[in-house]
Design an enzyme around this catalytic site. Sequence first.
Site, PDB file in Angstrom:
ATOM      1  N   GLY A   6       0.828  -1.165   0.129  1.00  0.00           N
ATOM      2  CA  GLY A   6      -0.056  -0.134  -0.073  1.00  0.00           C
ATOM      3  C   GLY A   6       0.936   1.220   0.047  1.00  0.00           C
ATOM      4  N   TRP A  37       0.353   6.695   4.794  1.00  0.00           N
ATOM      5  CA  TRP A  37       0.976   6.213   5.895  1.00  0.00           C
ATOM      6  C   TRP A  37       2.072   4.672   5.188  1.00  0.00           C
ATOM      7  CZ3 TRP A  37       3.641   6.736   9.737  1.00  0.00           C
ATOM      8  CH2 TRP A  37       3.860   6.091  10.584  1.00  0.00           C
ATOM      9  N   GLY A  38       1.649   4.256   4.296  1.00  0.00           N
ATOM     10  CA  GLY A  38       2.451   3.187   3.707  1.00  0.00           C
ATOM     11  C   GLY A  38       3.651   3.890   3.259  1.00  0.00           C
ATOM     12  N   ARG A  97      -0.750  -0.102  -5.864  1.00  0.00           N
ATOM     13  CA  ARG A  97      -1.617  -0.631  -6.868  1.00  0.00           C
ATOM     14  C   ARG A  97      -1.535  -0.198  -8.243  1.00  0.00           C
ATOM     15  NH1 ARG A  97      -7.795   0.101  -5.046  1.00  0.00           N
ATOM     16  NH2 ARG A  97      -6.990   2.172  -4.550  1.00  0.00           N
ATOM     17  N   LYS A 114      -6.218   1.328  11.070  1.00  0.00           N
ATOM     18  CA  LYS A 114      -6.747   1.598  12.260  1.00  0.00           C
ATOM     19  C   LYS A 114      -8.316   1.748  12.033  1.00  0.00           C
ATOM     20  CE  LYS A 114      -2.992   4.289  13.903  1.00  0.00           C
ATOM     21  NZ  LYS A 114      -2.334   5.659  14.260  1.00  0.00           N
ATOM     22  N   GLY A 163       0.108   4.196  16.789  1.00  0.00           N
ATOM     23  CA  GLY A 163       0.483   5.140  18.000  1.00  0.00           C
ATOM     24  C   GLY A 163       0.367   6.543  17.224  1.00  0.00           C
ATOM     25  N   LYS A 171     -10.056   6.101  18.314  1.00  0.00           N
ATOM     26  CA  LYS A 171      -9.721   7.542  18.314  1.00  0.00           C
ATOM     27  C   LYS A 171     -10.092   8.105  16.987  1.00  0.00           C
ATOM     28  CE  LYS A 171      -6.139   7.166  15.271  1.00  0.00           C
ATOM     29  NZ  LYS A 171      -5.773   7.836  14.009  1.00  0.00           N
ATOM     30  N   ASP A 205      -2.112   8.489  20.769  1.00  0.00           N
ATOM     31  CA  ASP A 205      -2.810   8.815  19.071  1.00  0.00           C
ATOM     32  C   ASP A 205      -4.073   9.548  19.296  1.00  0.00           C
ATOM     33  OD1 ASP A 205      -3.068   8.248  16.676  1.00  0.00           O
ATOM     34  OD2 ASP A 205      -3.700   6.181  16.736  1.00  0.00           O
ATOM     35  N   THR A 249      -4.245  12.931  16.879  1.00  0.00           N
ATOM     36  CA  THR A 249      -5.297  12.888  15.976  1.00  0.00           C
ATOM     37  C   THR A 249      -6.355  14.133  16.182  1.00  0.00           C
ATOM     38  OG1 THR A 249      -4.865  10.468  15.511  1.00  0.00           O
ATOM     39  CG2 THR A 249      -6.865  11.431  14.380  1.00  0.00           C
ATOM     40  N   ARG A 296      -6.841  13.400   8.673  1.00  0.00           N
ATOM     41  CA  ARG A 296      -8.070  13.086   7.822  1.00  0.00           C
ATOM     42  C   ARG A 296      -9.545  13.262   8.614  1.00  0.00           C
ATOM     43  NH1 ARG A 296      -4.926   9.417   5.009  1.00  0.00           N
ATOM     44  NH2 ARG A 296      -5.219   8.251   6.943  1.00  0.00           N
TER      45      ARG A 296
HETATM   46  N1  LIG Z   1      -1.853   8.654   7.260  1.00  0.00           N
HETATM   47  C1  LIG Z   1      -1.410   8.494   8.346  1.00  0.00           C
HETATM   48  O1  LIG Z   1      -1.085   9.474   9.009  1.00  0.00           O
HETATM   49  C2  LIG Z   1      -1.822   7.261   9.047  1.00  0.00           C
HETATM   50  C3  LIG Z   1      -2.654   6.178   8.692  1.00  0.00           C
HETATM   51  N2  LIG Z   1      -2.951   5.173   9.584  1.00  0.00           N
HETATM   52  C4  LIG Z   1      -3.788   4.132   8.893  1.00  0.00           C
HETATM   53  O2  LIG Z   1      -3.149   3.395   8.004  1.00  0.00           O
HETATM   54  C5  LIG Z   1      -4.145   2.766   7.255  1.00  0.00           C
HETATM   55  C6  LIG Z   1      -3.689   3.175   5.720  1.00  0.00           C
HETATM   56  O3  LIG Z   1      -3.887   4.767   5.494  1.00  0.00           O
HETATM   57  P1  LIG Z   1      -3.170   5.625   4.773  1.00  0.00           P
HETATM   58  O4  LIG Z   1      -1.911   5.081   3.904  1.00  0.00           O
HETATM   59  O5  LIG Z   1      -3.089   6.797   5.190  1.00  0.00           O
HETATM   60  O6  LIG Z   1      -4.468   5.756   3.536  1.00  0.00           O
HETATM   61  P2  LIG Z   1      -4.545   6.363   2.463  1.00  0.00           P
HETATM   62  O7  LIG Z   1      -6.000   6.748   1.959  1.00  0.00           O
HETATM   63  O8  LIG Z   1      -3.417   7.333   2.185  1.00  0.00           O
HETATM   64  O9  LIG Z   1      -3.869   5.177   1.321  1.00  0.00           O
HETATM   65  C7  LIG Z   1      -4.465   4.059   1.094  1.00  0.00           C
HETATM   66  C8  LIG Z   1      -3.671   3.064   0.125  1.00  0.00           C
HETATM   67  O10 LIG Z   1      -4.210   1.843   0.035  1.00  0.00           O
HETATM   68  C9  LIG Z   1      -4.473   1.373  -1.428  1.00  0.00           C
HETATM   69  N3  LIG Z   1      -5.483   0.624  -1.494  1.00  0.00           N
HETATM   70  C10 LIG Z   1      -5.373  -0.685  -1.989  1.00  0.00           C
HETATM   71  N4  LIG Z   1      -6.786  -1.102  -2.009  1.00  0.00           N
HETATM   72  C11 LIG Z   1      -7.707  -0.148  -1.764  1.00  0.00           C
HETATM   73  C12 LIG Z   1      -8.897  -0.113  -1.765  1.00  0.00           C
HETATM   74  N5  LIG Z   1      -9.569  -1.223  -2.076  1.00  0.00           N
HETATM   75  N6  LIG Z   1      -9.549   0.998  -1.272  1.00  0.00           N
HETATM   76  C13 LIG Z   1      -8.959   1.954  -1.147  1.00  0.00           C
HETATM   77  N7  LIG Z   1      -7.512   1.835  -1.210  1.00  0.00           N
HETATM   78  C14 LIG Z   1      -6.882   0.973  -1.464  1.00  0.00           C
HETATM   79  C15 LIG Z   1      -4.502   2.770  -2.060  1.00  0.00           C
HETATM   80  O11 LIG Z   1      -4.182   2.718  -3.505  1.00  0.00           O
HETATM   81  C16 LIG Z   1      -3.537   3.597  -1.349  1.00  0.00           C
HETATM   82  O12 LIG Z   1      -2.329   3.427  -1.717  1.00  0.00           O
HETATM   83  C17 LIG Z   1      -5.358   3.351   7.646  1.00  0.00           C
HETATM   84  O13 LIG Z   1      -6.083   2.304   8.415  1.00  0.00           O
HETATM   85  C18 LIG Z   1      -5.000   4.616   8.445  1.00  0.00           C
HETATM   86  O14 LIG Z   1      -6.053   4.778   9.438  1.00  0.00           O
HETATM   87  C19 LIG Z   1      -2.227   4.745  10.613  1.00  0.00           C
HETATM   88  C20 LIG Z   1      -1.392   5.756  11.455  1.00  0.00           C
HETATM   89  C21 LIG Z   1      -1.038   7.103  10.386  1.00  0.00           C
HETATM   90  O1  LIG Z   2      -3.658   7.666  12.595  1.00  0.00           O
HETATM   91  C1  LIG Z   2      -3.221   8.721  12.462  1.00  0.00           C
HETATM   92  C2  LIG Z   2      -2.370   9.410  13.228  1.00  0.00           C
HETATM   93  O2  LIG Z   2      -2.069   8.445  14.114  1.00  0.00           O
HETATM   94  C3  LIG Z   2      -3.874   9.547  11.291  1.00  0.00           C
HETATM   95  O3  LIG Z   2      -4.977  10.044  11.583  1.00  0.00           O
HETATM   96  P1  LIG Z   2      -5.967  10.328  10.292  1.00  0.00           P
HETATM   97  O4  LIG Z   2      -6.427   9.022   9.574  1.00  0.00           O
HETATM   98  O5  LIG Z   2      -7.245  10.886  10.947  1.00  0.00           O
HETATM   99  O6  LIG Z   2      -5.192  11.230   9.596  1.00  0.00           O
END
Ligand SMILES: NC(=O)C1=CN([C@@H]2O[C@H](COP(=O)(O)OP(=O)(O)OC[C@H]3O[C@@H](n4cnc5c(N)ncnc54)[C@H](O)[C@@H]3O)[C@@H](O)[C@H]2O)C=CC1
Ligand SMILES: O=C(CO)COP(=O)(O)O
Length: 335
Positions: A7, A11-12, A31, A105, A135, A190, A243, A247, A254
């Site tokens: 991903g 975050w990925g 993807r 999360k 975290g 959270k 966290d 957040t 977001r």
């Molecule tokens: N962004 C942040 O600051 C943080 C995010 N998280 C958690 O990490 C997880 C991933 O978050 P992000 O990378 O930030 O999300 P994002 O929305 O920025 O990216 C999601 C990624 O997953 C991919 N993906 C694969 N299959 C998908 C589908 N069927 N539908 C939608 N997207 C798909 C997308 O192409 C994209 O690369 C979430 O659960 C989020 O709560 C945790 C800590 C920090």
């Molecule tokens: O999990 C997160 C920070 O720890 C990111 O939060 P948001 O998905 O609300 O941006």
Amino acid sequence: MRAVVMGAGSWGTAVAKILVDAGTPTTIWARRPELAAQIDAEHTNTDYLSGITLPAGLHAASDVAEVLPDADIVVCAVPSQSLRANLTDWTPYLRPDATLVSLAKGIETSSLMRMSEVIAEVTGVGSERIAVLSGPNLAREIAEEQPAATVIACPDDARARALQDAFKNAYFRPYTNTDVVGCEIGGAVKNVIALACGMAGGVGFGQNTLATIITRGLAETIRLGITLGADMQTLAGLAGIGDLVATCSSPLSRNRTFGARLGEGATMQEAQAATNGQVAEGVKSCTSVRALAEKHGVSMPLTDAVHGVCHNGMSVTDAVSSLLGRSTKPEVYHD
Ligand SMILES: NC(=O)C1=CN([C@@H]2O[C@H](COP(=O)(O)OP(=O)(O)OC[C@H]3O[C@@H](n4cnc5c(N)ncnc54)[C@H](O)[C@@H]3O)[C@@H](O)[C@H]2O)C=CC1
Ligand SMILES: O=C(CO)COP(=O)(O)O
């Protein structure tokens, strides 16, 4: 140990950078082939982390069969509600001894399962090989190398410590824990509470309201977490209060931003459009967190209110009135 991050969202991508900066050979799977090509050749991910230069050593690819068979650590970095479908595609290519690490999360709406439970069910991997990283970790701050800590939870403490080594670097400090339930409940709830904080900010309420929602949001998190077997220390730690505070307070969140739009009077569609395709997990997880709480007889009034606004057409002002109109009680976390 070799890692793959599955991903390439915000975050990925940040986590892939953490791993490379920790000295762990890492590939990131995107993807879209064009995004993989951009990360590989230009060391940027302009869709999700504009302005950040990624390490030259980070390899990117879009073919699951190419990236998974070599990986000792498989980091699951897709949104909660899509994890099951993604894992179904990934499972045939997993190494038999790989460790799976969940970043997501949320609580699955169709099953009310935590992410580690979804991973175990789909892949058949034992819980001792499944870890959770959670975290106060807003992706952009970490991509900018601002110092932060996190929790890596795994029932197998030795495995958690091996992961700690694979992720630790000069700006990112992981702590270990064996309490997977506490980390996952803290992370999922959270997001719902951050939506509530955003809504309050959006209608113009200040810091007293914010602190009240955070504190009573923590009480809800503790009630649900303890009922499901979480350790109070986890909920008082980085993956709980840590966290929650990050957040609920940050304009980078977001979930908080989505809530703020609703508080300012936007519709759900308008708030969704403003996320630029990124996931605000709490919007879906308020339904599953609420259902999980109901199933276990746990009262979560803030979660109910967020669910009312997001899915039952309730206005933010009516949600506030419903919360303040409840009967008064002593300040305890249990009901
Ligand atoms: N962004 C942040 O600051 C943080 C995010 N998280 C958690 O990490 C997880 C991933 O978050 P992000 O990378 O930030 O999300 P994002 O929305 O920025 O990216 C999601 C990624 O997953 C991919 N993906 C694969 N299959 C998908 C589908 N069927 N539908 C939608 N997207 C798909 C997308 O192409 C994209 O690369 C979430 O659960 C989020 O709560 C945790 C800590 C920090
Ligand atoms: O999990 C997160 C920070 O720890 C990111 O939060 P948001 O998905 O609300 O941006």
